[in-house]
Design a protein around this motif. Structure first.
Motif, PDB file in Angstrom:
ATOM      1  N   TYR A  29      -9.154   3.404  -7.077  1.00  0.00           N
ATOM      2  CA  TYR A  29      -8.096   2.909  -6.191  1.00  0.00           C
ATOM      3  C   TYR A  29      -8.095   3.628  -4.838  1.00  0.00           C
ATOM      4  O   TYR A  29      -7.693   3.058  -3.825  1.00  0.00           O
ATOM      5  N   THR A  30      -8.537   4.871  -4.828  1.00  0.00           N
ATOM      6  CA  THR A  30      -8.394   5.737  -3.658  1.00  0.00           C
ATOM      7  C   THR A  30      -8.848   5.111  -2.336  1.00  0.00           C
ATOM      8  O   THR A  30      -8.085   5.116  -1.371  1.00  0.00           O
ATOM      9  N   PRO A  31     -10.063   4.556  -2.237  1.00  0.00           N
ATOM     10  CA  PRO A  31     -10.466   4.027  -0.929  1.00  0.00           C
ATOM     11  C   PRO A  31      -9.599   2.855  -0.454  1.00  0.00           C
ATOM     12  O   PRO A  31      -9.333   2.731   0.743  1.00  0.00           O
ATOM     13  N   PHE A  32      -9.141   2.029  -1.365  1.00  0.00           N
ATOM     14  CA  PHE A  32      -8.317   0.877  -0.986  1.00  0.00           C
ATOM     15  C   PHE A  32      -6.930   1.330  -0.532  1.00  0.00           C
ATOM     16  O   PHE A  32      -6.361   0.785   0.414  1.00  0.00           O
ATOM     17  N   THR A  39      -0.636   6.919  -1.732  1.00  0.00           N
ATOM     18  CA  THR A  39      -1.208   7.454  -2.962  1.00  0.00           C
ATOM     19  C   THR A  39      -1.020   6.377  -4.030  1.00  0.00           C
ATOM     20  O   THR A  39      -0.282   5.404  -3.830  1.00  0.00           O
ATOM     21  N   TYR A  40      -1.650   6.558  -5.179  1.00  0.00           N
ATOM     22  CA  TYR A  40      -1.471   5.577  -6.246  1.00  0.00           C
ATOM     23  C   TYR A  40      -0.006   5.483  -6.672  1.00  0.00           C
ATOM     24  O   TYR A  40       0.533   4.389  -6.839  1.00  0.00           O
ATOM     25  N   THR A  41       0.657   6.616  -6.803  1.00  0.00           N
ATOM     26  CA  THR A  41       2.060   6.601  -7.236  1.00  0.00           C
ATOM     27  C   THR A  41       2.931   5.906  -6.191  1.00  0.00           C
ATOM     28  O   THR A  41       3.840   5.148  -6.535  1.00  0.00           O
ATOM     29  N   GLN A  42       2.653   6.140  -4.912  1.00  0.00           N
ATOM     30  CA  GLN A  42       3.398   5.440  -3.861  1.00  0.00           C
ATOM     31  C   GLN A  42       3.119   3.933  -3.924  1.00  0.00           C
ATOM     32  O   GLN A  42       4.016   3.119  -3.713  1.00  0.00           O
ATOM     33  N   TYR A  43       1.895   3.571  -4.243  1.00  0.00           N
ATOM     34  CA  TYR A  43       1.514   2.160  -4.367  1.00  0.00           C
ATOM     35  C   TYR A  43       2.311   1.469  -5.479  1.00  0.00           C
ATOM     36  O   TYR A  43       2.834   0.378  -5.280  1.00  0.00           O
ATOM     37  N   ILE A  44       2.437   2.108  -6.633  1.00  0.00           N
ATOM     38  CA  ILE A  44       3.180   1.461  -7.715  1.00  0.00           C
ATOM     39  C   ILE A  44       4.673   1.390  -7.387  1.00  0.00           C
ATOM     40  O   ILE A  44       5.354   0.441  -7.774  1.00  0.00           O
ATOM     41  N   VAL A  45       5.178   2.384  -6.638  1.00  0.00           N
ATOM     42  CA  VAL A  45       6.565   2.296  -6.160  1.00  0.00           C
ATOM     43  C   VAL A  45       6.701   1.083  -5.246  1.00  0.00           C
ATOM     44  O   VAL A  45       7.641   0.292  -5.381  1.00  0.00           O
ATOM     45  N   MET A  46       5.753   0.903  -4.340  1.00  0.00           N
ATOM     46  CA  MET A  46       5.820  -0.231  -3.410  1.00  0.00           C
ATOM     47  C   MET A  46       5.734  -1.561  -4.153  1.00  0.00           C
ATOM     48  O   MET A  46       6.423  -2.515  -3.784  1.00  0.00           O
ATOM     49  N   MET A  47       4.933  -1.633  -5.204  1.00  0.00           N
ATOM     50  CA  MET A  47       4.851  -2.886  -5.962  1.00  0.00           C
ATOM     51  C   MET A  47       6.219  -3.257  -6.528  1.00  0.00           C
ATOM     52  O   MET A  47       6.623  -4.418  -6.483  1.00  0.00           O
ATOM     53  N   VAL A  48       6.940  -2.263  -7.042  1.00  0.00           N
ATOM     54  CA  VAL A  48       8.298  -2.529  -7.551  1.00  0.00           C
ATOM     55  C   VAL A  48       9.221  -2.911  -6.398  1.00  0.00           C
ATOM     56  O   VAL A  48       9.991  -3.858  -6.492  1.00  0.00           O
ATOM     57  N   MET A  49       9.124  -2.190  -5.300  1.00  0.00           N
ATOM     58  CA  MET A  49      10.008  -2.454  -4.156  1.00  0.00           C
ATOM     59  C   MET A  49       9.758  -3.835  -3.552  1.00  0.00           C
ATOM     60  O   MET A  49      10.697  -4.512  -3.140  1.00  0.00           O
ATOM     61  N   ALA A 111      -1.684  -5.112   1.491  1.00  0.00           N
ATOM     62  CA  ALA A 111      -2.060  -4.701   0.131  1.00  0.00           C
ATOM     63  C   ALA A 111      -2.597  -5.853  -0.714  1.00  0.00           C
ATOM     64  O   ALA A 111      -3.083  -5.619  -1.824  1.00  0.00           O
ATOM     65  N   LEU A 112      -2.516  -7.061  -0.202  1.00  0.00           N
ATOM     66  CA  LEU A 112      -2.917  -8.234  -0.989  1.00  0.00           C
ATOM     67  C   LEU A 112      -4.327  -8.149  -1.565  1.00  0.00           C
ATOM     68  O   LEU A 112      -4.572  -8.649  -2.660  1.00  0.00           O
ATOM     69  N   SER A 113      -5.238  -7.526  -0.866  1.00  0.00           N
ATOM     70  CA  SER A 113      -6.631  -7.477  -1.322  1.00  0.00           C
ATOM     71  C   SER A 113      -6.874  -6.417  -2.396  1.00  0.00           C
ATOM     72  O   SER A 113      -7.905  -6.447  -3.066  1.00  0.00           O
ATOM     73  N   VAL A 114      -5.950  -5.487  -2.573  1.00  0.00           N
ATOM     74  CA  VAL A 114      -6.180  -4.369  -3.500  1.00  0.00           C
ATOM     75  C   VAL A 114      -6.432  -4.837  -4.938  1.00  0.00           C
ATOM     76  O   VAL A 114      -7.437  -4.434  -5.539  1.00  0.00           O
ATOM     77  N   PRO A 115      -5.599  -5.699  -5.526  1.00  0.00           N
ATOM     78  CA  PRO A 115      -5.878  -6.103  -6.913  1.00  0.00           C
ATOM     79  C   PRO A 115      -7.233  -6.800  -7.078  1.00  0.00           C
ATOM     80  O   PRO A 115      -7.961  -6.531  -8.045  1.00  0.00           O
TER      81      PRO A 115
END
Length: 141
Positions: A29-32, A39-49, A111-115
């Protein structure tokens, strides 16, 4: 009498491949996420938000399986980046609300391209991924 130590062999531990696979996925996940300055943890927070827009720190912690001790510094850092705001509920000052900002909302498009990119990095068929997802949530339950 000979002791049987098979249960202590690394190869017999369910926790080890889970741990190693988790670390490897996070590494991928890091490069994306670097492009998003998350960070990954911030990313999962953003997904919920992106989904919830506003919720309590407690509810966010339940959704992410994180305690408030982990969330508090994380949310502070994200607030400093302008992605969200924290505020106390008027009815109950003990309850902290987290709300997404317009800047945080705009990050969703980036972030759309990350998954999709991550899907290319994981060596599983869609069917295998679905089965694994179910098994992992069964473990969490």
């Amino acid at each position: 009498m000979k002791e049987n130590y098979d249960s202590l062999k690394l190869e017999n531990q369910l926790c080890f491949p889970l741990y190693a696979a988790s670390r490897e996925i996070l590494r991928k996940y890091t490069p994306f996420l670097k492009d998003l300055n998350l960070t990954y943890t911030q990313y999962i927070v953003m997904m919920v938000m992106w989904e919830e827009k506003s919720l309590t720190v407690g509810d966010l912690g339940k959704k992410l399986y994180l305690d408030t001790g982990t969330l508090s510094p994380l949310l502070k850092s994200m607030e400093e980046k302008g992605l969200l705001v924290r505020s106390r509920k008027k009815e109950d000052e003990r309850v902290v609300m987290v709300s997404i900002t317009p800047e945080g909302e705009s990050l969703r498009q980036k972030a759309l391209s990350v998954p999709e990119e991550m899907g290319k990095c994981i060596n599983l068929t869609p069917e295998e991924a679905k089965v694994l997802y179910g098994i992992l949530y069964k473990l969490l339950g």
